[in-house]
Design a protein around this motif. Structure first.
Motif, PDB file in Angstrom:
ATOM      1  N   GLY A  88     -28.601   8.933  -9.845  1.00 24.50           N
ATOM      2  CA  GLY A  88     -29.396   9.326  -8.680  1.00 24.50           C
ATOM      3  C   GLY A  88     -28.534   9.629  -7.472  1.00 24.50           C
ATOM      4  N   PHE A  89     -27.508   8.829  -7.252  1.00 31.11           N
ATOM      5  CA  PHE A  89     -26.626   9.052  -6.112  1.00 31.11           C
ATOM      6  C   PHE A  89     -25.838  10.354  -6.270  1.00 31.11           C
ATOM      7  CE2 PHE A  89     -27.374   4.474  -5.967  1.00 31.11           C
ATOM      8  CZ  PHE A  89     -27.798   4.348  -4.651  1.00 31.11           C
ATOM      9  N   ARG A  90     -25.399  10.658  -7.490  1.00 32.69           N
ATOM     10  CA  ARG A  90     -24.690  11.931  -7.735  1.00 32.69           C
ATOM     11  C   ARG A  90     -25.639  13.114  -7.540  1.00 32.69           C
ATOM     12  NH1 ARG A  90     -22.728   9.298 -11.946  1.00 32.69           N
ATOM     13  NH2 ARG A  90     -23.769  10.607 -13.460  1.00 32.69           N
ATOM     14  N   ARG A  91     -26.870  12.980  -8.041  1.00 34.97           N
ATOM     15  CA  ARG A  91     -27.864  14.043  -7.862  1.00 34.97           C
ATOM     16  C   ARG A  91     -28.133  14.253  -6.376  1.00 34.97           C
ATOM     17  NH1 ARG A  91     -33.192  12.575  -8.737  1.00 34.97           N
ATOM     18  NH2 ARG A  91     -32.614  10.933  -7.289  1.00 34.97           N
ATOM     19  N   ASN A  92     -28.267  13.178  -5.607  1.00 34.38           N
ATOM     20  CA  ASN A  92     -28.525  13.293  -4.168  1.00 34.38           C
ATOM     21  C   ASN A  92     -27.396  14.058  -3.484  1.00 34.38           C
ATOM     22  OD1 ASN A  92     -30.738  11.690  -4.697  1.00 34.38           O
ATOM     23  ND2 ASN A  92     -29.840   9.835  -3.851  1.00 34.38           N
ATOM     24  N   ALA A  93     -26.165  13.710  -3.817  1.00 35.32           N
ATOM     25  CA  ALA A  93     -25.009  14.390  -3.222  1.00 35.32           C
ATOM     26  C   ALA A  93     -25.004  15.871  -3.595  1.00 35.32           C
ATOM     27  CB  ALA A  93     -23.717  13.715  -3.671  1.00 35.32           C
ATOM     28  N   ALA A  94     -25.352  16.183  -4.826  1.00 28.49           N
ATOM     29  CA  ALA A  94     -25.379  17.587  -5.266  1.00 28.49           C
ATOM     30  C   ALA A  94     -26.440  18.377  -4.500  1.00 28.49           C
ATOM     31  CB  ALA A  94     -25.626  17.664  -6.768  1.00 28.49           C
ATOM     32  N   MET A  95     -27.607  17.766  -4.270  1.00 29.95           N
ATOM     33  CA  MET A  95     -28.661  18.464  -3.514  1.00 29.95           C
ATOM     34  C   MET A  95     -28.192  18.754  -2.094  1.00 29.95           C
ATOM     35  SD  MET A  95     -32.336  16.870  -4.717  1.00 29.95           S
ATOM     36  CE  MET A  95     -32.037  15.272  -3.969  1.00 29.95           C
ATOM     37  N   SER A 111     -35.029   1.933   1.398  1.00 31.65           N
ATOM     38  CA  SER A 111     -34.653   2.566   0.130  1.00 31.65           C
ATOM     39  C   SER A 111     -33.205   3.062   0.144  1.00 31.65           C
ATOM     40  CB  SER A 111     -35.582   3.736  -0.164  1.00 31.65           C
ATOM     41  OG  SER A 111     -35.072   4.549  -1.193  1.00 31.65           O
ATOM     42  N   ARG A 112     -32.406   2.546  -0.791  1.00 31.02           N
ATOM     43  CA  ARG A 112     -30.990   2.935  -0.856  1.00 31.02           C
ATOM     44  C   ARG A 112     -30.819   4.414  -1.166  1.00 31.02           C
ATOM     45  NH1 ARG A 112     -28.169  -0.923  -4.937  1.00 31.02           N
ATOM     46  NH2 ARG A 112     -27.327   1.120  -5.300  1.00 31.02           N
ATOM     47  N   GLY A 113     -31.588   4.938  -2.118  1.00 36.12           N
ATOM     48  CA  GLY A 113     -31.425   6.338  -2.515  1.00 36.12           C
ATOM     49  C   GLY A 113     -31.802   7.307  -1.403  1.00 36.12           C
ATOM     50  N   ALA A 114     -32.953   7.088  -0.783  1.00 39.64           N
ATOM     51  CA  ALA A 114     -33.395   7.980   0.287  1.00 39.64           C
ATOM     52  C   ALA A 114     -32.487   7.860   1.508  1.00 39.64           C
ATOM     53  CB  ALA A 114     -34.842   7.683   0.654  1.00 39.64           C
ATOM     54  N   THR A 115     -32.066   6.652   1.829  1.00 42.07           N
ATOM     55  CA  THR A 115     -31.162   6.448   2.953  1.00 42.07           C
ATOM     56  C   THR A 115     -29.821   7.124   2.677  1.00 42.07           C
ATOM     57  OG1 THR A 115     -32.239   4.369   3.535  1.00 42.07           O
ATOM     58  CG2 THR A 115     -30.007   4.710   4.372  1.00 42.07           C
ATOM     59  N   HIS A 116     -29.331   6.997   1.443  1.00 41.76           N
ATOM     60  CA  HIS A 116     -28.076   7.637   1.037  1.00 41.76           C
ATOM     61  C   HIS A 116     -28.155   9.151   1.240  1.00 41.76           C
ATOM     62  CE1 HIS A 116     -25.638   9.444  -2.367  1.00 41.76           C
ATOM     63  NE2 HIS A 116     -24.712   8.780  -1.696  1.00 41.76           N
ATOM     64  N   THR A 117     -29.240   9.752   0.779  1.00 46.86           N
ATOM     65  CA  THR A 117     -29.392  11.198   0.906  1.00 46.86           C
ATOM     66  C   THR A 117     -29.456  11.612   2.366  1.00 46.86           C
ATOM     67  OG1 THR A 117     -30.606  11.194  -1.178  1.00 46.86           O
ATOM     68  CG2 THR A 117     -30.747  13.193   0.146  1.00 46.86           C
ATOM     69  N   ALA A 118     -30.236  10.892   3.167  1.00 43.10           N
ATOM     70  CA  ALA A 118     -30.357  11.217   4.589  1.00 43.10           C
ATOM     71  C   ALA A 118     -29.002  11.085   5.291  1.00 43.10           C
ATOM     72  CB  ALA A 118     -31.395  10.307   5.241  1.00 43.10           C
ATOM     73  N   GLU A 122     -26.925  14.123   7.124  1.00 42.97           N
ATOM     74  CA  GLU A 122     -26.448  14.060   8.511  1.00 42.97           C
ATOM     75  C   GLU A 122     -24.946  14.304   8.586  1.00 42.97           C
ATOM     76  OE1 GLU A 122     -27.935  10.232   9.770  1.00 42.97           O
ATOM     77  OE2 GLU A 122     -29.618  11.185  10.809  1.00 42.97           O
ATOM     78  N   ALA A 123     -24.196  13.708   7.669  1.00 40.26           N
ATOM     79  CA  ALA A 123     -22.744  13.891   7.659  1.00 40.26           C
ATOM     80  C   ALA A 123     -22.370  15.350   7.397  1.00 40.26           C
ATOM     81  CB  ALA A 123     -22.097  12.984   6.612  1.00 40.26           C
ATOM     82  N   ALA A 124     -23.235  16.066   6.676  1.00 43.92           N
ATOM     83  CA  ALA A 124     -22.996  17.478   6.373  1.00 43.92           C
ATOM     84  C   ALA A 124     -23.503  18.399   7.488  1.00 43.92           C
ATOM     85  CB  ALA A 124     -23.668  17.848   5.043  1.00 43.92           C
ATOM     86  N   GLY A 125     -24.058  17.821   8.553  1.00 37.25           N
ATOM     87  CA  GLY A 125     -24.545  18.631   9.663  1.00 37.25           C
ATOM     88  C   GLY A 125     -25.957  19.147   9.487  1.00 37.25           C
ATOM     89  N   ILE A 126     -26.672  18.613   8.520  1.00 44.01           N
ATOM     90  CA  ILE A 126     -28.062  19.020   8.281  1.00 44.01           C
ATOM     91  C   ILE A 126     -28.962  18.115   9.123  1.00 44.01           C
ATOM     92  CG2 ILE A 126     -29.905  19.208   6.557  1.00 44.01           C
ATOM     93  CD1 ILE A 126     -27.629  19.535   4.437  1.00 44.01           C
ATOM     94  N   PRO A 127     -29.842  18.692   9.945  1.00 42.74           N
ATOM     95  CA  PRO A 127     -30.750  17.858  10.730  1.00 42.74           C
ATOM     96  C   PRO A 127     -31.643  17.022   9.796  1.00 42.74           C
ATOM     97  CG  PRO A 127     -30.839  20.137  11.471  1.00 42.74           C
ATOM     98  CD  PRO A 127     -30.027  20.116  10.209  1.00 42.74           C
ATOM     99  N   VAL A 128     -31.875  15.767  10.181  1.00 42.42           N
ATOM    100  CA  VAL A 128     -32.684  14.853   9.369  1.00 42.42           C
ATOM    101  C   VAL A 128     -33.828  14.323  10.218  1.00 42.42           C
ATOM    102  CG1 VAL A 128     -32.706  12.685   8.071  1.00 42.42           C
ATOM    103  CG2 VAL A 128     -30.715  14.208   7.923  1.00 42.42           C
TER     104      VAL A 128
END
Length: 133
Positions: A88-95, A111-118, A122-128
């Protein structure tokens, strides 16, 4: 042709409020109507929670317009039949690496997965935009 507006939806598997997900996606869609940009709803294809709620919204919206598309990214939890807890974490990073114009994060109980993706978005400069329950 106008590039589609990509909205990445991430959320808890037990997100309790489909109406919140639908309202957030309706707001994004309303903002795009003037621009004429098509909307792509990107999600992790979890069979429950915010991902499913976003997929359901996209299916309904897609009945009324061709300018809404769904892009599901299921995690490969059992490659070769072996449980892969990091899938799930790898999939989140890929998205996130595929890019998005905005991320909608629906986080229940930290939630660890949703927080990880958000956090990755943010680190990638995508507004959250975050909602919590």
């Amino acid at each position: 042709m106008t590039a589609p507006f990509r909205v990445l939806v991430t959320g808890s598997r037990d997100w309790p409020s489909p109406s919140v997900v639908w309202a957030a996606l309706n707001d994004v869609r309303a903002d795009l109507l003037v621009s004429g940009r098509p909307l792509v709803v990107v999600h992790g294809a979890c069979p429950t929670g915010a991902d499913t709620q976003a997929a359901q919204w996209a299916a309904v919206a897609g009945q009324f317009t061709t300018s809404v598309q769904e892009e599901a990214h299921p995690a490969n939890w059992r490659p070769g039949g072996v449980l892969d807890r990091s899938a799930g974490f790898r999939r989140n990073a890929a998205m996130v690496q595929l890019g998005a114009d905005v991320t909608l994060a629906f986080i229940k109980d930290g939630s660890r997965g949703a927080t990880h993706t958000a956090d990755l978005a943010e680190a990638a400069g995508i507004p959250v935009r975050r909602w919590t329950a």
